[in-house]
Scaffold this motif. Structure first.
Motif, short mmCIF file in Angstrom:
data_model
loop_
_atom_site.label_atom_id
_atom_site.label_comp_id
_atom_site.label_asym_id
_atom_site.label_seq_id
_atom_site.Cartn_x
_atom_site.Cartn_y
_atom_site.Cartn_z
N ASP A 9 51.42 -26.17 -8.17
CA ASP A 9 52.55 -26.00 -7.25
C ASP A 9 52.13 -25.87 -5.79
OD1 ASP A 9 54.17 -26.13 -9.45
OD2 ASP A 9 54.80 -24.03 -9.41
N LYS A 10 50.90 -25.49 -5.56
CA LYS A 10 50.43 -25.30 -4.18
C LYS A 10 49.46 -26.41 -3.75
CE LYS A 10 51.36 -20.43 -4.13
NZ LYS A 10 50.84 -19.08 -4.01
N GLY A 11 49.53 -27.56 -4.46
CA GLY A 11 48.74 -28.71 -4.02
C GLY A 11 47.33 -28.81 -4.56
N ASN A 12 47.02 -28.04 -5.59
CA ASN A 12 45.69 -28.10 -6.21
C ASN A 12 45.82 -28.56 -7.65
OD1 ASN A 12 44.06 -27.13 -4.01
ND2 ASN A 12 44.98 -25.12 -4.37
N THR A 13 44.71 -29.04 -8.20
CA THR A 13 44.69 -29.48 -9.58
C THR A 13 43.36 -29.09 -10.21
OG1 THR A 13 45.16 -31.34 -11.06
CG2 THR A 13 43.76 -31.81 -9.16
N SER A 14 43.32 -29.04 -11.52
CA SER A 14 42.09 -28.71 -12.24
C SER A 14 41.38 -29.98 -12.66
CB SER A 14 42.40 -27.89 -13.50
OG SER A 14 42.89 -26.63 -13.16
N LEU A 15 40.07 -29.96 -12.52
CA LEU A 15 39.24 -31.06 -12.98
C LEU A 15 38.81 -30.82 -14.42
CD1 LEU A 15 36.99 -31.56 -9.83
CD2 LEU A 15 39.03 -32.84 -10.48
N TYR A 16 38.16 -31.78 -15.01
CA TYR A 16 37.70 -31.68 -16.40
C TYR A 16 36.82 -30.45 -16.60
CZ TYR A 16 35.10 -32.86 -20.64
OH TYR A 16 34.52 -32.82 -21.88
N ILE A 21 40.62 -28.33 -7.16
CA ILE A 21 40.51 -29.03 -5.88
C ILE A 21 41.88 -29.50 -5.44
CG2 ILE A 21 38.13 -29.76 -6.32
CD1 ILE A 21 39.19 -32.60 -6.85
N GLY A 22 41.97 -29.89 -4.18
CA GLY A 22 43.23 -30.38 -3.63
C GLY A 22 43.63 -31.70 -4.25
N LYS A 23 44.92 -31.85 -4.48
CA LYS A 23 45.43 -33.10 -5.05
C LYS A 23 45.25 -34.28 -4.10
CE LYS A 23 48.86 -31.05 -8.08
NZ LYS A 23 50.29 -30.98 -8.45
N THR A 73 35.21 -35.01 -12.75
CA THR A 73 34.32 -33.91 -13.09
C THR A 73 33.28 -33.74 -12.00
OG1 THR A 73 34.60 -34.50 -15.42
CG2 THR A 73 32.79 -33.01 -14.89
N GLU A 74 33.23 -32.56 -11.40
CA GLU A 74 32.18 -32.29 -10.42
C GLU A 74 30.84 -32.07 -11.11
OE1 GLU A 74 33.24 -29.25 -7.61
OE2 GLU A 74 34.85 -30.47 -6.77
N ASP A 75 30.87 -31.42 -12.26
CA ASP A 75 29.65 -31.16 -13.02
C ASP A 75 29.47 -32.29 -14.04
OD1 ASP A 75 27.54 -30.26 -14.56
OD2 ASP A 75 28.44 -28.31 -15.02
N THR A 76 28.86 -33.38 -13.59
CA THR A 76 28.71 -34.58 -14.43
C THR A 76 27.96 -34.28 -15.72
OG1 THR A 76 28.73 -35.94 -12.45
CG2 THR A 76 27.91 -36.97 -14.44
N ASP A 77 26.96 -33.40 -15.65
CA ASP A 77 26.21 -33.05 -16.86
C ASP A 77 27.12 -32.47 -17.94
OD1 ASP A 77 23.84 -33.95 -15.73
OD2 ASP A 77 23.27 -31.95 -15.01
#
Length: 176
Positions: A9-16, A21-23, A73-77
């Motif tokens: 709702d505040k412009g962020n989203t979850s990654l895998y 991070i921001g949408k 995904t920021e953490d590719t590993d």
């Protein structure tokens, strides 16, 4: 269970990997373009009647989920440890399709206009979205580290769409 979480709702989203991070981030924009491409490929798949063409498109759809997941995904590993990944075998698969159709088709010496069929027109949309997504991935790779095979795979998808979509589909309209 509700489909909405209110987490964005505040412009962020979850990654895998759970990072928020921001949408409007380059990462979200990049995997979002491949999501758009995948939706368009899915539509083209539904328009095709050729079993061979459908199988090729469905394989690409499936692989794009993993492409999107890795970009998301920021953490590719962490992604690599828990998911299927794009490999050189996937690049080789696209090359084999390109090579097969190149050998079967006469040399093309002019542009082919889209729209000879609904599926053909839809596949031209796929081609343009793929080119845009590829440009976005190149921008993303300048700021974030990605495995080189991802750029290679996307470039082959782009090559594949130019060759296969423009030549194979337009010459086999009766199969669509």
């Amino acid at each position: 269970m509700a489909i909405y979480t209110k987490g964005g709702d505040k412009g962020n989203t979850s990654l895998y990997d759970g990072q928020r991070i921001g949408k409007d981030s380059l990462r979200v924009e990049t995997y979002g373009l491949f999501d758009e491409l995948n939706a368009n490929v899915s539509l083209a798949d539904k328009m095709c009647v050729s079993k061979e063409n459908k199988e090729i498109l469905q394989k690409i759809e499936y692989k794009m989920f993993f492409l999107q997941g890795e970009i998301a995904t920021e953490d590719t590993d962490k992604f690599i440890a828990n998911s299927v990944i794009i490999t050189e075998d996937d690049v080789n698969y696209l090359e084999s399709i390109i090579d097969k159709y190149t050998d079967e088709l006469p040399k093309v010496t002019s542009f082919i206009l889209p729209g000879a069929s609904m599926a053909g027109a839809q596949l031209h949309i796929c081609r343009t979205v793929c080119r845009r997504a590829e440009r976005q991935l190149v921008r993303f790779a300048k700021e974030e580290t990605i495995r080189p095979v991802l750029e290679k795979y996307v470039n082959r998808m782009s090559d594949f769409s130019i060759l296969w979509l423009d030549q194979k589909i337009m010459r086999t309209i009766s199969k669509l």
